[in-house]
Write an enzyme that holds these catalytic residues in place. Structure first.
Site, PDB file in Angstrom:
ATOM      1  N   SER A  86       0.825  -1.223   0.000  1.00  0.00           N
ATOM      2  CA  SER A  86       0.000   0.000   0.000  1.00  0.00           C
ATOM      3  C   SER A  86       0.851   1.262   0.000  1.00  0.00           C
ATOM      4  O   SER A  86       0.555   2.221  -0.727  1.00  0.00           O
ATOM      5  CB  SER A  86      -0.967   0.003   1.186  1.00  0.00           C
ATOM      6  OG  SER A  86      -0.306  -0.326   2.389  1.00  0.00           O
ATOM      7  N   HIS A  91      -1.869  -8.965   1.742  1.00  0.00           N
ATOM      8  CA  HIS A  91      -1.582  -7.699   2.452  1.00  0.00           C
ATOM      9  C   HIS A  91      -2.723  -7.467   3.462  1.00  0.00           C
ATOM     10  O   HIS A  91      -3.025  -8.342   4.269  1.00  0.00           O
ATOM     11  CB  HIS A  91      -1.409  -6.596   1.402  1.00  0.00           C
ATOM     12  CG  HIS A  91      -0.846  -5.299   1.900  1.00  0.00           C
ATOM     13  ND1 HIS A  91      -0.176  -5.166   3.085  1.00  0.00           N
ATOM     14  CD2 HIS A  91      -0.851  -4.044   1.349  1.00  0.00           C
ATOM     15  CE1 HIS A  91       0.218  -3.905   3.249  1.00  0.00           C
ATOM     16  NE2 HIS A  91      -0.201  -3.199   2.204  1.00  0.00           N
ATOM     17  N   HIS A 128       5.880 -12.814   7.270  1.00  0.00           N
ATOM     18  CA  HIS A 128       6.108 -11.416   6.891  1.00  0.00           C
ATOM     19  C   HIS A 128       7.298 -11.325   5.950  1.00  0.00           C
ATOM     20  O   HIS A 128       8.234 -12.125   6.027  1.00  0.00           O
ATOM     21  CB  HIS A 128       6.354 -10.530   8.126  1.00  0.00           C
ATOM     22  CG  HIS A 128       6.090  -9.099   7.851  1.00  0.00           C
ATOM     23  ND1 HIS A 128       7.042  -8.251   7.343  1.00  0.00           N
ATOM     24  CD2 HIS A 128       4.958  -8.360   7.983  1.00  0.00           C
ATOM     25  CE1 HIS A 128       6.505  -7.051   7.180  1.00  0.00           C
ATOM     26  NE2 HIS A 128       5.241  -7.085   7.558  1.00  0.00           N
ATOM     27  N   ARG A 135       3.102  -4.935  16.636  1.00  0.00           N
ATOM     28  CA  ARG A 135       1.708  -4.461  16.528  1.00  0.00           C
ATOM     29  C   ARG A 135       0.766  -5.561  17.006  1.00  0.00           C
ATOM     30  O   ARG A 135      -0.305  -5.289  17.546  1.00  0.00           O
ATOM     31  CB  ARG A 135       1.399  -4.055  15.074  1.00  0.00           C
ATOM     32  CG  ARG A 135       2.263  -2.920  14.562  1.00  0.00           C
ATOM     33  CD  ARG A 135       2.074  -2.701  13.067  1.00  0.00           C
ATOM     34  NE  ARG A 135       2.442  -3.880  12.289  1.00  0.00           N
ATOM     35  CZ  ARG A 135       2.316  -3.986  10.975  1.00  0.00           C
ATOM     36  NH1 ARG A 135       1.830  -2.967  10.279  1.00  0.00           N
ATOM     37  NH2 ARG A 135       2.678  -5.086  10.336  1.00  0.00           N
ATOM     38  N   ASP A 158      -2.186  -8.680  11.501  1.00  0.00           N
ATOM     39  CA  ASP A 158      -3.545  -9.092  11.152  1.00  0.00           C
ATOM     40  C   ASP A 158      -4.068 -10.265  11.976  1.00  0.00           C
ATOM     41  O   ASP A 158      -5.275 -10.503  12.027  1.00  0.00           O
ATOM     42  CB  ASP A 158      -3.611  -9.458   9.663  1.00  0.00           C
ATOM     43  CG  ASP A 158      -3.322  -8.262   8.789  1.00  0.00           C
ATOM     44  OD1 ASP A 158      -3.824  -7.173   9.120  1.00  0.00           O
ATOM     45  OD2 ASP A 158      -2.586  -8.404   7.805  1.00  0.00           O
TER      46      ASP A 158
HETATM   47  N1  NMX Z   1       1.325 -19.762   5.420  1.00  0.00           N
HETATM   48  C1  NMX Z   1       1.785 -20.644   4.503  1.00  0.00           C
HETATM   49  N2  NMX Z   1       2.864 -20.424   3.746  1.00  0.00           N
HETATM   50  C2  NMX Z   1       3.550 -19.308   3.954  1.00  0.00           C
HETATM   51  C3  NMX Z   1       3.156 -18.364   4.916  1.00  0.00           C
HETATM   52  C4  NMX Z   1       1.994 -18.622   5.646  1.00  0.00           C
HETATM   53  N3  NMX Z   1       1.513 -17.758   6.556  1.00  0.00           N
HETATM   54  N4  NMX Z   1       4.035 -17.339   4.887  1.00  0.00           N
HETATM   55  C5  NMX Z   1       4.932 -17.629   3.925  1.00  0.00           C
HETATM   56  N5  NMX Z   1       4.629 -18.805   3.355  1.00  0.00           N
HETATM   57  C6  NMX Z   1       5.270 -19.442   2.214  1.00  0.00           C
HETATM   58  C7  NMX Z   1       5.175 -18.541   1.009  1.00  0.00           C
HETATM   59  O1  NMX Z   1       3.890 -18.631   0.386  1.00  0.00           O
HETATM   60  C8  NMX Z   1       6.313 -19.043   0.171  1.00  0.00           C
HETATM   61  O2  NMX Z   1       5.884 -20.212  -0.462  1.00  0.00           O
HETATM   62  P1  NMX Z   1       6.362 -20.586  -1.966  1.00  0.00           P
HETATM   63  O3  NMX Z   1       7.824 -20.776  -1.851  1.00  0.00           O
HETATM   64  O4  NMX Z   1       5.588 -21.818  -2.262  1.00  0.00           O
HETATM   65  O5  NMX Z   1       5.996 -19.415  -2.820  1.00  0.00           O
HETATM   66  C9  NMX Z   1       7.351 -19.385   1.215  1.00  0.00           C
HETATM   67  O6  NMX Z   1       6.641 -19.578   2.441  1.00  0.00           O
HETATM   68  C10 NMX Z   1       8.402 -18.315   1.415  1.00  0.00           C
HETATM   69  O7  NMX Z   1       7.725 -17.084   1.684  1.00  0.00           O
HETATM   70  P2  NMX Z   1       8.400 -15.977   2.621  1.00  0.00           P
HETATM   71  O8  NMX Z   1       9.647 -15.520   1.960  1.00  0.00           O
HETATM   72  O9  NMX Z   1       8.496 -16.447   4.018  1.00  0.00           O
HETATM   73  O10 NMX Z   1       7.285 -14.841   2.625  1.00  0.00           O
HETATM   74  P3  NMX Z   1       7.052 -13.671   1.578  1.00  0.00           P
HETATM   75  O11 NMX Z   1       7.937 -12.535   1.932  1.00  0.00           O
HETATM   76  O12 NMX Z   1       7.124 -14.161   0.185  1.00  0.00           O
HETATM   77  O13 NMX Z   1       5.527 -13.296   1.860  1.00  0.00           O
HETATM   78  C11 NMX Z   1       3.644 -12.854   3.222  1.00  0.00           C
HETATM   79  C12 NMX Z   1       5.136 -12.592   3.008  1.00  0.00           C
HETATM   80  C13 NMX Z   1       3.146 -11.949   4.333  1.00  0.00           C
HETATM   81  C14 NMX Z   1       2.888 -12.501   1.928  1.00  0.00           C
HETATM   82  C15 NMX Z   1       3.439 -14.343   3.586  1.00  0.00           C
HETATM   83  O14 NMX Z   1       4.068 -14.607   4.826  1.00  0.00           O
HETATM   84  C16 NMX Z   1       1.965 -14.750   3.667  1.00  0.00           C
HETATM   85  O15 NMX Z   1       1.399 -15.086   2.640  1.00  0.00           O
HETATM   86  N6  NMX Z   1       1.352 -14.687   4.898  1.00  0.00           N
HETATM   87  C17 NMX Z   1      -0.066 -14.961   5.024  1.00  0.00           C
HETATM   88  C18 NMX Z   1      -0.886 -13.765   4.585  1.00  0.00           C
HETATM   89  C19 NMX Z   1      -0.738 -12.626   5.564  1.00  0.00           C
HETATM   90  O16 NMX Z   1      -0.848 -12.779   6.774  1.00  0.00           O
HETATM   91  N7  NMX Z   1      -0.548 -11.400   5.020  1.00  0.00           N
HETATM   92  C20 NMX Z   1      -0.529 -10.194   5.843  1.00  0.00           C
HETATM   93  C21 NMX Z   1       0.851  -9.531   5.940  1.00  0.00           C
HETATM   94  C22 NMX Z   1       0.767  -8.315   6.803  1.00  0.00           C
HETATM   95  N8  NMX Z   1      -0.052  -7.265   6.189  1.00  0.00           N
HETATM   96  O17 NMX Z   1      -0.980  -6.781   6.793  1.00  0.00           O
HETATM   97  O18 NMX Z   1       0.212  -6.872   5.041  1.00  0.00           O
HETATM   98  C1  MLT Z   2       2.162  -3.653   6.500  1.00  0.00           C
HETATM   99  O1  MLT Z   2       1.830  -3.133   7.575  1.00  0.00           O
HETATM  100  O2  MLT Z   2       2.207  -3.006   5.449  1.00  0.00           O
HETATM  101  C2  MLT Z   2       2.406  -5.115   6.455  1.00  0.00           C
HETATM  102  O3  MLT Z   2       2.947  -5.589   7.653  1.00  0.00           O
HETATM  103  C3  MLT Z   2       3.151  -5.584   5.234  1.00  0.00           C
HETATM  104  C4  MLT Z   2       4.582  -5.131   5.080  1.00  0.00           C
HETATM  105  O4  MLT Z   2       5.141  -4.386   5.867  1.00  0.00           O
HETATM  106  O5  MLT Z   2       5.179  -5.608   4.093  1.00  0.00           O
END
Ligand code: NMX
Ligand code: MLT
Length: 450
Positions: free
Chosen positions: A255, A285, A332, A341, A387
């Site tokens: 964002s 996100h 994350h 948070r 979240d």
């Molecule tokens: N559940 C399952 N798999 C996960 C999760 C999770 N919570 N977090 C990471 N992974 C997987 C990810 O999908 C990736 O898989 P692949 O190699 O098959 O593509 C692998 O682990 C490596 O990912 P990371 O490098 O640890 O994480 P990345 O930086 O790519 O993504 C998020 C960060 C936040 C997108 C990821 O942790 C996620 O999808 N979390 C669940 C959704 C979430 O809670 N999002 C909110 C973030 C905060 N916000 O408000 O923005």
């Molecule tokens: C945010 O607050 O924007 C989320 O934690 C995602 C991020 O920092 O990448």
């Protein structure tokens, strides 16, 4: 003393506020630092880029600059150099409340200085003077299908006000580049002051039988939001806490980055924020807060009256992973520990709703999920993010329509991203335009023979 051409514009606000005057002072003091770095040390290397970063979402490439907040992987967020507890402790509190004025936090993010109570109250008054939402915004919202997602409504409402942009007006009049920050600040403040009423209107129209509640001009932003939502105390404090916690997370998150990118084309704050809100609406996100609640409720339904146990939670988490989905609220891109948070909201729950069954379940998930993610071995960070804990608080205070949760995130996020784009214009940041390569070029760099 500010040079004449850099005087804050008095046409756009009745009186140049203390905040705006201080902001100009800060921008002017900061500019030589940026100019010196570019001119004298511009070619110093600060990072390198690998192939997996090119393909993998530019993760960890240090290529953005912001002074509004900084995210340390271990420590978590600092707003203008202060941790979350330090921020809450430093800012002037709303009388009878545990949490500070959101308006004082806006002053703090914009200037980097902690406002006095009087300075915070001056922003409260300034926001009130700007808070009135044009009628056509409500007409636009009413014209949308009622089953539109609240984030689509929120983003559309913001975009519909683009015609109000003072930046566009002044740009068309030929303002100088050094003046850009001024109408940008005006647009950003005008938007920020209006967002709570727009959001509450969407909520009451969509979920509460189309029964909007008129704003109460006596109240501060958090208090008035709770009032317009129709949720009694201490929801005013929940709103203040929530908006401040969600405000900023440095500038690489989707964002903030989107808002900054769009603004870098000199698109005004309405276009830019609307775009940023669209990014926040993705499940990886901000939408994860709604996903956390829907996951948890589905889990409870599946129990068919059984008490939740750690074993049942573990099984449900594995089922989610095995079906190829992510565990919402965990992981994350930068953080490598429990999000402060999350901890801050958990402290709130421990104080206000320690025995609430849903909070107990969320705490049980916190106990089990990191181990499951570690065992799976994919996520770099198995710990909860913001979240994972935010929905339970909303649910407890009666806001059970989880589709709306990301709008709350959006009001908070606006505080940070609007501050950032005001500073972007103050410091004359450039159009953002990274360079692309083709896959064949990457293969050539990697020495792969065709
Ligand atoms: N559940 C399952 N798999 C996960 C999760 C999770 N919570 N977090 C990471 N992974 C997987 C990810 O999908 C990736 O898989 P692949 O190699 O098959 O593509 C692998 O682990 C490596 O990912 P990371 O490098 O640890 O994480 P990345 O930086 O790519 O993504 C998020 C960060 C936040 C997108 C990821 O942790 C996620 O999808 N979390 C669940 C959704 C979430 O809670 N999002 C909110 C973030 C905060 N916000 O408000 O923005
Ligand atoms: C945010 O607050 O924007 C989320 O934690 C995602 C991020 O920092 O990448």
């Amino acid at each position: 003393m500010a040079p004449v051409e850099e005087k804050a514009d008095e046409r756009s606000s009745a009186k140049v506020s203390n905040l705006k005057a201080k902001l100009l002072e800060k921008i002017q003091a900061h500019r030589p630092r940026t100019t010196k770095l570019v001119k004298e040390q511009g070619k110093i290397v600060i990072d390198q880029v690998t192939i997996d970063q090119c393909i993998g979402g530019a993760r960890d490439i240090r290529s953005l600059v912001t002074d509004v907040s900084y995210l340390d992987p271990q420590e978590g967020i600092r707003f203008r150099g202060k941790t979350i507890p330090e921020t809450f402790a430093a800012l002037p509190k709303v009388p009878g409340s545990e949490y500070p004025y959101v308006e004082g936090f806006w002053y703090f993010l914009m200037t980097g200085d902690v406002p006095t109570k009087e300075e915070a109250l001056a922003v409260v008054a300034d926001f009130k003077a700007r808070a009135s939402v044009p009628k056509y915004v409500f007409d636009v919202l009413r014209a949308m299908p009622r089953d539109s997602h609240p984030m689509a409504m929120f983003s559309t409402a913001i975009l519909s006000m683009q015609r109000e942009s003072l930046f566009v007006k002044r740009y068309n009049e030929g303002m100088k580049k050094t003046e850009y920050w001024d109408p940008m600040y005006e647009d950003c403040t005008n938007i920020m002051a209006k967002l709570p009423e727009i959001a509450a209107y969407i909520y009451r129209m969509k979920f509460k039988g189309d029964s909007p509640i008129a704003s109460d001009p006596k109240l501060d932003l958090g208090g008035n939001f709770a009032h317009m939502m129709g949720i009694p105390k201490p929801y005013d404090d929940v709103a203040r806490m929530y908006f401040i916690l969600h405000s900023d997370h440095e500038s690489g998150n989707v964002s903030a980055h989107t808002t900054h990118l769009v603004a870098s084309a000199l698109s005004d704050a309405y276009y830019s924020l609307s775009a940023g809100i669209n990014g926040l609406a993705g499940p990886l996100h901000g939408l994860a807060n709604q996903e956390v609640l829907s996951w948890t409720m589905k889990f409870m339904e599946g129990l068919g009256g059984q008490e939740p146990t750690e074993e049942l939670v573990r099984k449900a988490l594995w089922d989610t992973l095995n079906s190829g989905q992510v565990i919402p609220g965990y992981g994350h891109a930068v953080l490598r520990k429990t999000d402060p948070r999350y901890e801050s909201q958990r402290e709130f729950c421990l104080k206000h709703l320690p025995d609430y069954p849903l909070f107990k379940l969320i705490s049980m998930i916190y106990k089990v999920a990191p181990g499951v993610l570690e065992e799976q071995g994919k996520a770099k960070n198995p710990w909860p993010n913001v979240d994972a804990q935010s929905g339970v608080i909303q649910w407890y205070y009666g806001l059970t329509e989880w589709d709306f949760y990301t709008v709350l995130f959006g009001i908070g996020r606006a505080l940070g991203v609007l501050t950032n784009i005001t500073w972007d214009r103050g410091l004359g940041y450039a159009l953002e335009r990274p360079k692309s390569l083709t896959t064949a070029m990457l293969e050539e760099i990697a020495g792969i023979k065709k």
